[in-house]
Design a protein around this motif. Structure first.
Motif, short mmCIF file in Angstrom:
data_model
loop_
_atom_site.label_atom_id
_atom_site.label_comp_id
_atom_site.label_asym_id
_atom_site.label_seq_id
_atom_site.Cartn_x
_atom_site.Cartn_y
_atom_site.Cartn_z
N HIS A 196 -7.27 -1.70 -3.55
CA HIS A 196 -6.38 -1.16 -2.50
C HIS A 196 -5.83 -2.00 -1.36
CE1 HIS A 196 -4.40 2.26 -0.53
NE2 HIS A 196 -4.97 1.68 0.36
N PRO A 229 0.84 -1.14 -0.10
CA PRO A 229 -0.03 -0.16 -0.03
C PRO A 229 0.93 1.42 -0.02
CG PRO A 229 -0.10 -1.09 2.09
CD PRO A 229 0.89 -1.99 1.34
N GLU A 282 -9.00 3.22 -2.18
CA GLU A 282 -9.05 3.15 -0.77
C GLU A 282 -10.36 3.07 -0.31
OE1 GLU A 282 -7.16 3.84 3.92
OE2 GLU A 282 -7.08 5.51 2.36
#
Length: 413
Positions: free
Chosen positions: A207, A7, A158
Motif C-alpha cells: 500500500h 493511494p 495499509e
C-alpha cells in the motif's frame, strides 16, 4: 522504487484538534494549504546541531591529513542523520495528526538526534560507534512506535504496509556493528544502509503511503536551506578566525568571495522552480528523495571544504593547496550535477540550457588546479553559469519552452 498506483482517496482535511489522543490515520494528498508545521521545524533544528558537529569533525580530520578516513566517517555519520530525518519527513507527510502522543514520540526522536550528535566526535577520534548507534536506535524505536500506531488505526493493505515498516527497521543489524572489528565495519555499514533503503520498496508494495507532494518538496527545500546556511556560518567563522589570528586578509579574501558565490549559485540552481509537480509516483519521488543524500552531503561538505581551504591558506593544515582546493571544488561539482539530475533535466528547455549545469560542474573541477585562486575561480564559474542560464532564458533559446505549473517558467539551468 517500483512504480505504484496512487493511494485510495483519504480525508483531505488537516487534523482536527478534538482531543489529546486520536487515531493515527492517513492524511490526503489533495490538502490545498498543507504547510510545514512548527514541530517539523523544531525537529530540523536538532539536525542543524548534528550537521555542524559532523562538518567540524570532517574539517579536523582533513586538516590533520586524515582525508580518506575523515571522508568515510563523515559519509557514514551523515547517512545516519539523513536517513533518520528522511523517515520522519515522509511519515509526517502522510500521517501527522498532531495529537499529544505524536508530539511526545517526535520529541523522543529529537532526543535521539541529540544523543547521536554527542557521539559524533567519538566516531572520528576513537572509531567508537556506541553513542551514535544508541542515538540512532532511540530515533528508530520511536519511529517503530509511530508505525505501530498506524497499524492499529488501519486495516487491510495499509495495515500490512505499516507493520512491514515497523518490523523492517534493521535494529539488530545496527547494534551488531558494535561487535565487529574496525576494518569490517564500513562494509557491514554499506550492507545495512542498502537494506534500510530497501525497506520502503518492500513495505509499499502492499500500500503506498499518501505523502503530500508540495509538503515533501517544501521539507526537502527547507533542509537544503539549513545545509547551505550552516555552510555559510562555518565558512564565516573560519575566515574570521583566520583574520583574527593570522591577519591574512589577502589570502582569505579570495576564498571568502569565491565561497559566497558558490553558495549563492547553489541556492539559485536548487530553487529555480518548484519541483512538486514531478513527484507523481513512488518511483519518481523515492528516487528523488534518495538522491538528495548527495545534495545534502555535498552541500554540507562545501562548508567543510571552505574551512579546510582557510586552514591551508594560513598554514595550519597538513595538506597541499591542491587537496584543499579539491575539498571545495569536488563537492561543488557533485552538488551541481545532482541538482541537474534531480531537477533541471526533467524540464526540457533546449540543449543549451540543459548543458549549463553539467558543463559548469566540469569547469569547477578544472578550477581545482588553479592553486590558491581555485575557490575564487570556482565561485566565478558558478556565478557565470547562473548568468548564462538567465540570459539563455531571456533570449528565448528554446522557443517551445513553456511554463510550468502555476505559470512558473521552466528552469534556466
Amino acid at each position: 522504487m517500483t512504480s505504484s498506483p496512487a493511494p485510495p482517496p483519504v480525508c483531505s482535511a488537516a487534523p482536527a484538534h478534538r482531543g489529546p489522543l486520536r487515531k493515527l490515520t492517513a492524511r490526503g494528498r489533495d490538502e490545498t494549504h498543507r504547510t510545514v508545521s512548527s514541530l517539523e521545524l523544531f525537529f530540523d533544528v536538532c539536525f542543524i546541531v548534528a550537521l555542524a558537529q559532523a562538518g567540524a569533525q570532517l574539517v579536523h580530520a582533513m586538516v590533520e591529513g586524515h582525508v580518506g578516513e575523515g571522508i568515510l566517517d563523515y559519509l557514514m555519520v551523515f547517512f545516519a542523520i539523513w536517513w533518520a530525518w528522511m523517515n520522519f519527513t515522509w511519515f509526517a507527510s502522510a500521517y501527522d495528526n498532531d495529537d499529544a502522543l505524536y508530539r511526545i514520540v517526535t520529541l523522543i526522536q529529537m532526543a535521539g538526534v541529540l544523543v547521536l550528535t554527542a557521539g559524533v566526535s567519538q566516531v572520528f577520534e576513537e572509531r567508537a560507534y556506541l553513542v551514535v548507534i544508541l542515538g540512532y536506535v532511540i530515533m528508530r524505536l520511536a519511529m517503530t512506535a509511530q508505525w505501530l500506531r498506524v497499524a492499529r488505526s488501519s486495516q487491510g493493505p495499509e495495515r500490512t504496509m505499516a507493520l512491514r515498516y515497523a518490523i523492517g527497521l534493521c535494529q539488530i543489524g545496527w547494534l551488531g556493528l558494535l561487535a565487529l572489528p574496525e576494518a569490517g565495519r564500513p562494509w557491514v555499514f554499506l550492507v545495512m544502509a542498502l537494506l534500510e533503503m530497501a525497506v520502503p520498496l518492500y513495505a509499499e508494495r502492499a500500500h503506498p503511503t499518501p505523502w503530500h507532494p508540495r509538503h515533501i518538496a517544501e521539507r526537502y527545500g527547507l533542509l537544503t536551506l539549513i545545509v547551505l546556511g550552516e555552510t555559510i556560518a562555518a565558512a564565516t567563522v573560519a575566515v574570521k578566525s583566520g583574520i583574527d589570528e593570522h591577519e591574512a586578509l589577502g589570502e582569505l579574501l579570495p576564498i571568502a568571495a569565491g565561497g559566497l558565490l558558490i553558495i549563492f549559485a547553489a541556492w539559485w540552481v536548487y530553487f529555480e522552480v518548484p519541483v512538486h509537480a514531478h513527484l507523481r509516483s513512488n518511483r519518481q519521488s523515492f528516487l528523488w528523495g534518495y538522491g538528495h543524500y548527495l545534495i545534502f552531503v555535498s552541500g554540507a561538505a562545501i562548508g567543510a571544504g571552505l574551512e579546510v581551504a582557510v586552514e591551508q591558506a594560513v598554514g595550519k593544515a597538513h595538506l597541499s593547496a591542491l587537496s584543499a582546493s579539491a575539498a571545495v571544488t569536488l563537492p561543488t561539482a557533485l552538488f551541481l550535477l545532482t541538482v541537474w539530475a534531480l531537477h533541471s533535466r526533467f524540464h526540457r528547455a533546449g540543449t543549451a540550457q540543459q548543458s549549463v549545469l553539467p558543463a559548469t560542474a566540469l569547469l569547477v573541477v578544472v578550477c581545482t588546479f588553479l592553486g590558491h585562486w581555485a575557490v575564487l575561480a570556482a565561485g566565478l564559474v558558478t556565478a557565470l553559469a547562473v548568468a548564462a542560464g538567465v540570459t539563455l532564458a531571456a533570449r528565448g533559446a528554446n522557443p517551445e519552452r513553456g511554463t510550468g505549473e502555476e505559470g512558473v517558467a521552466a528552469p534556466v539551468l
